[in-house]
Each structure stands twice: as structure tokens, then as C-alpha cells.
Design an enzyme around this catalytic site. Structure first.
Site, PDB file in Angstrom:
ATOM      1  N   ARG A   1      18.602  18.674  -5.717  1.00  0.00           N
ATOM      2  CA  ARG A   1      18.064  17.335  -5.445  1.00  0.00           C
ATOM      3  C   ARG A   1      17.758  16.628  -6.761  1.00  0.00           C
ATOM      4  O   ARG A   1      17.549  17.266  -7.797  1.00  0.00           O
ATOM      5  CB  ARG A   1      16.756  17.423  -4.629  1.00  0.00           C
ATOM      6  CG  ARG A   1      16.893  17.971  -3.221  1.00  0.00           C
ATOM      7  CD  ARG A   1      17.590  16.998  -2.281  1.00  0.00           C
ATOM      8  NE  ARG A   1      17.624  17.498  -0.919  1.00  0.00           N
ATOM      9  CZ  ARG A   1      18.556  18.328  -0.433  1.00  0.00           C
ATOM     10  NH1 ARG A   1      19.541  18.758  -1.193  1.00  0.00           N
ATOM     11  NH2 ARG A   1      18.502  18.714   0.835  1.00  0.00           N
TER      12      ARG A   1
ATOM     13  N   ARG B   1       0.812  -1.222   0.000  1.00  0.00           N
ATOM     14  CA  ARG B   1       0.000   0.000   0.000  1.00  0.00           C
ATOM     15  C   ARG B   1       0.841   1.265   0.000  1.00  0.00           C
ATOM     16  O   ARG B   1       0.314   2.366  -0.104  1.00  0.00           O
ATOM     17  CB  ARG B   1      -0.904   0.010   1.231  1.00  0.00           C
ATOM     18  CG  ARG B   1      -2.075  -0.929   1.090  1.00  0.00           C
ATOM     19  CD  ARG B   1      -2.919  -0.866   2.329  1.00  0.00           C
ATOM     20  NE  ARG B   1      -4.238  -1.402   2.102  1.00  0.00           N
ATOM     21  CZ  ARG B   1      -5.146  -1.523   3.054  1.00  0.00           C
ATOM     22  NH1 ARG B   1      -4.871  -1.155   4.289  1.00  0.00           N
ATOM     23  NH2 ARG B   1      -6.337  -2.012   2.771  1.00  0.00           N
ATOM     24  N   GLY B   2       2.144   1.125   0.153  1.00  0.00           N
ATOM     25  CA  GLY B   2       3.019   2.296   0.241  1.00  0.00           C
ATOM     26  C   GLY B   2       3.369   2.867  -1.126  1.00  0.00           C
ATOM     27  O   GLY B   2       2.953   2.345  -2.163  1.00  0.00           O
TER      28      GLY B   2
ATOM     29  N   TYR C   1      17.223   4.301  11.926  1.00  0.00           N
ATOM     30  CA  TYR C   1      16.623   3.783  10.688  1.00  0.00           C
ATOM     31  C   TYR C   1      17.720   3.263   9.756  1.00  0.00           C
ATOM     32  O   TYR C   1      17.614   2.161   9.193  1.00  0.00           O
ATOM     33  CB  TYR C   1      15.834   4.905  10.013  1.00  0.00           C
ATOM     34  CG  TYR C   1      15.304   4.571   8.650  1.00  0.00           C
ATOM     35  CD1 TYR C   1      14.122   3.861   8.501  1.00  0.00           C
ATOM     36  CD2 TYR C   1      15.978   4.976   7.493  1.00  0.00           C
ATOM     37  CE1 TYR C   1      13.631   3.561   7.250  1.00  0.00           C
ATOM     38  CE2 TYR C   1      15.494   4.679   6.239  1.00  0.00           C
ATOM     39  CZ  TYR C   1      14.318   3.971   6.114  1.00  0.00           C
ATOM     40  OH  TYR C   1      13.831   3.665   4.870  1.00  0.00           O
TER      41      TYR C   1
HETATM   42  P1  GDP Z   1      15.809  16.254   2.092  1.00  0.00           P
HETATM   43  O1  GDP Z   1      16.008  15.952   0.636  1.00  0.00           O
HETATM   44  O2  GDP Z   1      16.094  15.094   2.990  1.00  0.00           O
HETATM   45  O3  GDP Z   1      16.558  17.499   2.502  1.00  0.00           O
HETATM   46  O4  GDP Z   1      14.256  16.517   2.369  1.00  0.00           O
HETATM   47  P2  GDP Z   1      13.117  17.491   1.834  1.00  0.00           P
HETATM   48  O5  GDP Z   1      12.508  16.940   0.590  1.00  0.00           O
HETATM   49  O6  GDP Z   1      12.183  17.678   3.008  1.00  0.00           O
HETATM   50  O7  GDP Z   1      13.767  18.925   1.516  1.00  0.00           O
HETATM   51  C1  GDP Z   1      14.537  19.199   0.366  1.00  0.00           C
HETATM   52  C2  GDP Z   1      14.782  20.701   0.231  1.00  0.00           C
HETATM   53  O8  GDP Z   1      13.562  21.364  -0.119  1.00  0.00           O
HETATM   54  C3  GDP Z   1      15.293  21.400   1.504  1.00  0.00           C
HETATM   55  O9  GDP Z   1      16.274  22.342   1.103  1.00  0.00           O
HETATM   56  C4  GDP Z   1      14.044  22.130   2.005  1.00  0.00           C
HETATM   57  O10 GDP Z   1      14.354  23.283   2.776  1.00  0.00           O
HETATM   58  C5  GDP Z   1      13.396  22.522   0.680  1.00  0.00           C
HETATM   59  N1  GDP Z   1      11.970  22.868   0.777  1.00  0.00           N
HETATM   60  C6  GDP Z   1      11.409  24.004   0.271  1.00  0.00           C
HETATM   61  N2  GDP Z   1      10.102  24.066   0.543  1.00  0.00           N
HETATM   62  C7  GDP Z   1       9.793  22.945   1.233  1.00  0.00           C
HETATM   63  C8  GDP Z   1       8.578  22.433   1.785  1.00  0.00           C
HETATM   64  O11 GDP Z   1       7.521  23.037   1.717  1.00  0.00           O
HETATM   65  N3  GDP Z   1       8.642  21.200   2.395  1.00  0.00           N
HETATM   66  C9  GDP Z   1       9.808  20.509   2.473  1.00  0.00           C
HETATM   67  N4  GDP Z   1       9.809  19.297   3.057  1.00  0.00           N
HETATM   68  N5  GDP Z   1      10.980  20.961   1.975  1.00  0.00           N
HETATM   69  C10 GDP Z   1      10.973  22.175   1.372  1.00  0.00           C
END
Ligand code: GDP
Length: 313
Positions: free
Chosen positions: A210, A13-14, A137
Site C-alpha cells: 500500500r 471537520r473531516g 459510492y
Molecule cells: P484497503 O487498502 O482498502 O485494503 O484497506 P485497509 O487499510 O483496511 O487494509 C489494508 C491491508 O492491511 C489489508 O491487507 C489488511 O488485511 C491489512 N491489515 C492488517 N492489519 C489490519 C488492521 O488491524 N486493520 C485493517 N483495517 N487492516 C489491516
């Protein structure tokens, strides 16, 4: 895998498990077996044993895990290490005891060392200190990989482990506080559009980079590797392309058709400046990602809208 082989997808389900099921069904695999959490508690060794003995399973995709964001991981480390170790031990051990032909274990790129060299190669695993907030984890997941390798070495089993990069896709988590950036932005831009807000707040500076892999691509890679890879070494699964959070925000804004501004809140953490995996090995094995981020974002937006209509919003 033969089309009539019995295939157990643990965690169906994930985000990952549901994508593997969709892909297997689309490819014509007819003999799939699943159990919900309520039907089978994977932390119960005896019940897992009874299930494996009754079902005569040929192939296992081990996508069940206790997962969560930074807050959950740092607040409940005991639960994360215990439940993940139990799930892995029970599923891997009963797979061996009941003669499962092959098993695929889902690792994660967040279990590589905190300061791993980028793009992250498979050889970086256990090469340095882990990120403190998800250490419990990570140790559990690394143990799962080592269990697969140890069973292969001692018992001649065929258990492979993969390391997916940041994922997105159907059944994602859209909760503001616990979601990852891509689903969070989809929701933020959608709500801003509906409310006619003048701007959307994006966390951090927008400069971190990313990589994003659609869960349907991950599923395709997992099934490909189940059919074509039999090595002991882990395999990264990613797209090999990255973009800044600012570029991601621009793309999401465009897909959703929001016309306001983007404001960056640099009081919020950026996290690691860069996170991308080296996919040389995956490409050499003959698999490449198919879903571009532009296509994937369109699909994700559609999925988000469907989710809203299902809950009646
Ligand atoms: P990470 O890849 O483990 O750092 O996890 P995230 O996906 O939560 O965050 C990735 C990047 O997106 C970080 O630099 C956050 O500061 C940025 N970011 C910008 N807006 C958001 C938001 O609304 N939610 C989250 N989770 N990250 C955000």
C-alpha cells in the site's frame, strides 16, 4: 487564490477538510467559511442555495461526503449513492449559479476499476468493472467528477477534480472494526505496549503493498492545484512509494516503542495485492509530497496520544 478571497471548505471537520483548513490558515487566508452538518444540511437544495447566495463565495473545496469502510458501504449502498449525489449536485450547481471562481472536488482512488493496472494512471477511470462492495459510492463520486467536467464544458466554469490515495492524519478513525490499517496498527501497538502483551495480531499475510499519504500533504497539494491547475482532467495525489503491510507494521512498532512480536492472522483478508497511484502528472505540475512516512507516523502517534488525553483516557 487571493489572501482575502472567500473560501468555503465543505466537510471542514473531516480528515481531508480539517487538513485543508489548517493549511489555508497557516498560509494566511483570512476569509474562510464553514458550516457544520447541523448548521447546513448539504442534502437540502434550498438551504444550500440560500447559503451560497448569502455568502458570495469565491472558491470551494468540496471535501464533504458520506464515507465509510467496506462494512458500511456494503450495508447502506442506498444512503451512500443518494447522499453523495445530493451533496455534489447541490454544491456544484449553486457554485455555478452564484459565480464561484473555482471549485476543487475530492474523488478517491477507490473509485478506479477493481483491476486497474498498477501504478494507476488517471486514464484508468471508467476503464473496467468497479469493486462490488463500494460500487454505489464509486458511481456517485464518478458522477461528481463528470459534473465538474460537464459544467466546465457547457458553462465555462473552472472545476477541477483530484484523486487522493490512502490517507492518514489528524482526525482519523481509530475504531478497530471500521478503521484503515495505519490508524488500526497505531492503536493496536499502543495498547499492546501499555498492556505488556507478548504479541500484536496484524490481519492478513503482511504481503499486500500500500501507499500512504499524510492528510497535510494532501491539503498542500489541493491548495497548490487550486492555484496552479486549471485542466478538465483528474489528477492523482500520492507519494509514488509503497511498502508491504509487514514493513508498515515494523515501522509502527518502532515508533511506538513496542518490544513484543508481530503475528500475522492469515484467516483475515489481504484485499487487493497492490494499490498505488501514478503521480507523473502531479510531479509534472510541480508538486511532490513532503512528509515521509517515518515523519508522518511520528506525528500520527502524537495525534493519537492527544486524542486519548482529550477524552480523558
Ligand atoms: P484497503 O487498502 O482498502 O485494503 O484497506 P485497509 O487499510 O483496511 O487494509 C489494508 C491491508 O492491511 C489489508 O491487507 C489488511 O488485511 C491489512 N491489515 C492488517 N492489519 C489490519 C488492521 O488491524 N486493520 C485493517 N483495517 N487492516 C489491516
Amino acid at each position: 487564490m487571493e489572501k482575502d478571497a472567500k473560501i468555503y471548505v465543505a466537510g471542514h471537520r473531516g480528515l481531508v477538510g480539517s487538513a485543508i483548513v489548517r493549511n489555508l490558515e497557516a498560509q494566511g487566508f483570512r476569509n474562510l467559511v464553514f458550516r457544520t452538518h447541523a448548521e447546513l444540511d448539504l442534502t437540502d437544495y434550498r438551504k444550500v442555495g440560500a447559503f451560497f447566495q448569502n455568502e458570495s463565495i469565491d472558491y470551494v473545496f468540496l471535501a464533504a461526503a458520506k464515507v465509510g469502510g467496506i462494512m458500511a458501504n456494503s450495508s447502506y449502498p442506498a444512503e451512500f449513492i443518494k447522499e453523495n449525489l445530493m451533496i455534489e449536485t447541490h454544491v456544484i450547481d449553486w457554485s455555478y449559479k452564484t459565480g464561484v471562481k473555482k471549485l476543487l472536488f475530492l474523488g478517491s482512488t477507490c473509485i478506479y476499476p477493481k483491476f486497474a493496472e498498477q501504478p494507476i494512471k488517471e486514464t484508468e477511470l471508467l476503464n473496467g468493472q468497479l469493486e462490488a462492495t463500494n460500487e454505489a459510492y464509486a458511481i456517485a463520486k464518478i458522477t461528481g467528477i463528470k459534473m465538474c467536467q460537464s459544467y466546465n464544458a457547457q458553462y465555462g466554469t473552472h472545476y477541477i477534480s483530484v484523486m487522493p490515495t490512502n490517507l492518514y492524519g489528524p482526525n482519523d478513525n481509530y475504531d478497530y472494526m471500521t478503521s484503515h490499517v495505519l490508524p488500526a496498527l497505531v492503536r493496536k501497538f499502543y495498547e499492546a505496549k501499555m498492556n505488556h502483551d507478548p504479541y500484536v495480531v496484524v490481519w492478513g499475510t503482511g504481503r499486500p503493498k500500500r501507499e500512504f499519504l499524510h492528510s497535510d500533504d494532501l491539503a498542500d497539494a489541493c491548495i497548490y492545484l487550486m492555484n496552479h491547475y486549471d485542466g478538465n482532467e483528474i489528477v492523482n495525489i500520492g507519494v509514488g512509494k509503497e511498502l508491504t503491510i509487514r514493513e508498515l507494521a515494523e515501522k509502527v512498532k518502532e515508533v511506538i516503542g513496542y518490544t513484543g512480536d508481530i503475528h500475522f492472522d492469515s484467516s483475515k483478508p489481504d484485499g487487493t495485492p497492490r494499490k498505488i497511484v501514478d503521480v507523473t502528472k502531479l510531479h509534472a505540475l510541480g508538486w511532490k509530497a513532503n512528509i515521509s512516512l517515518d515523519q508522518g507516523l511520528k506525528r500520527t502517534y502524537q495525534d493519537f496520544l492527544n486524542t486519548l488525553s482529550k477524552v480523558g483516557n
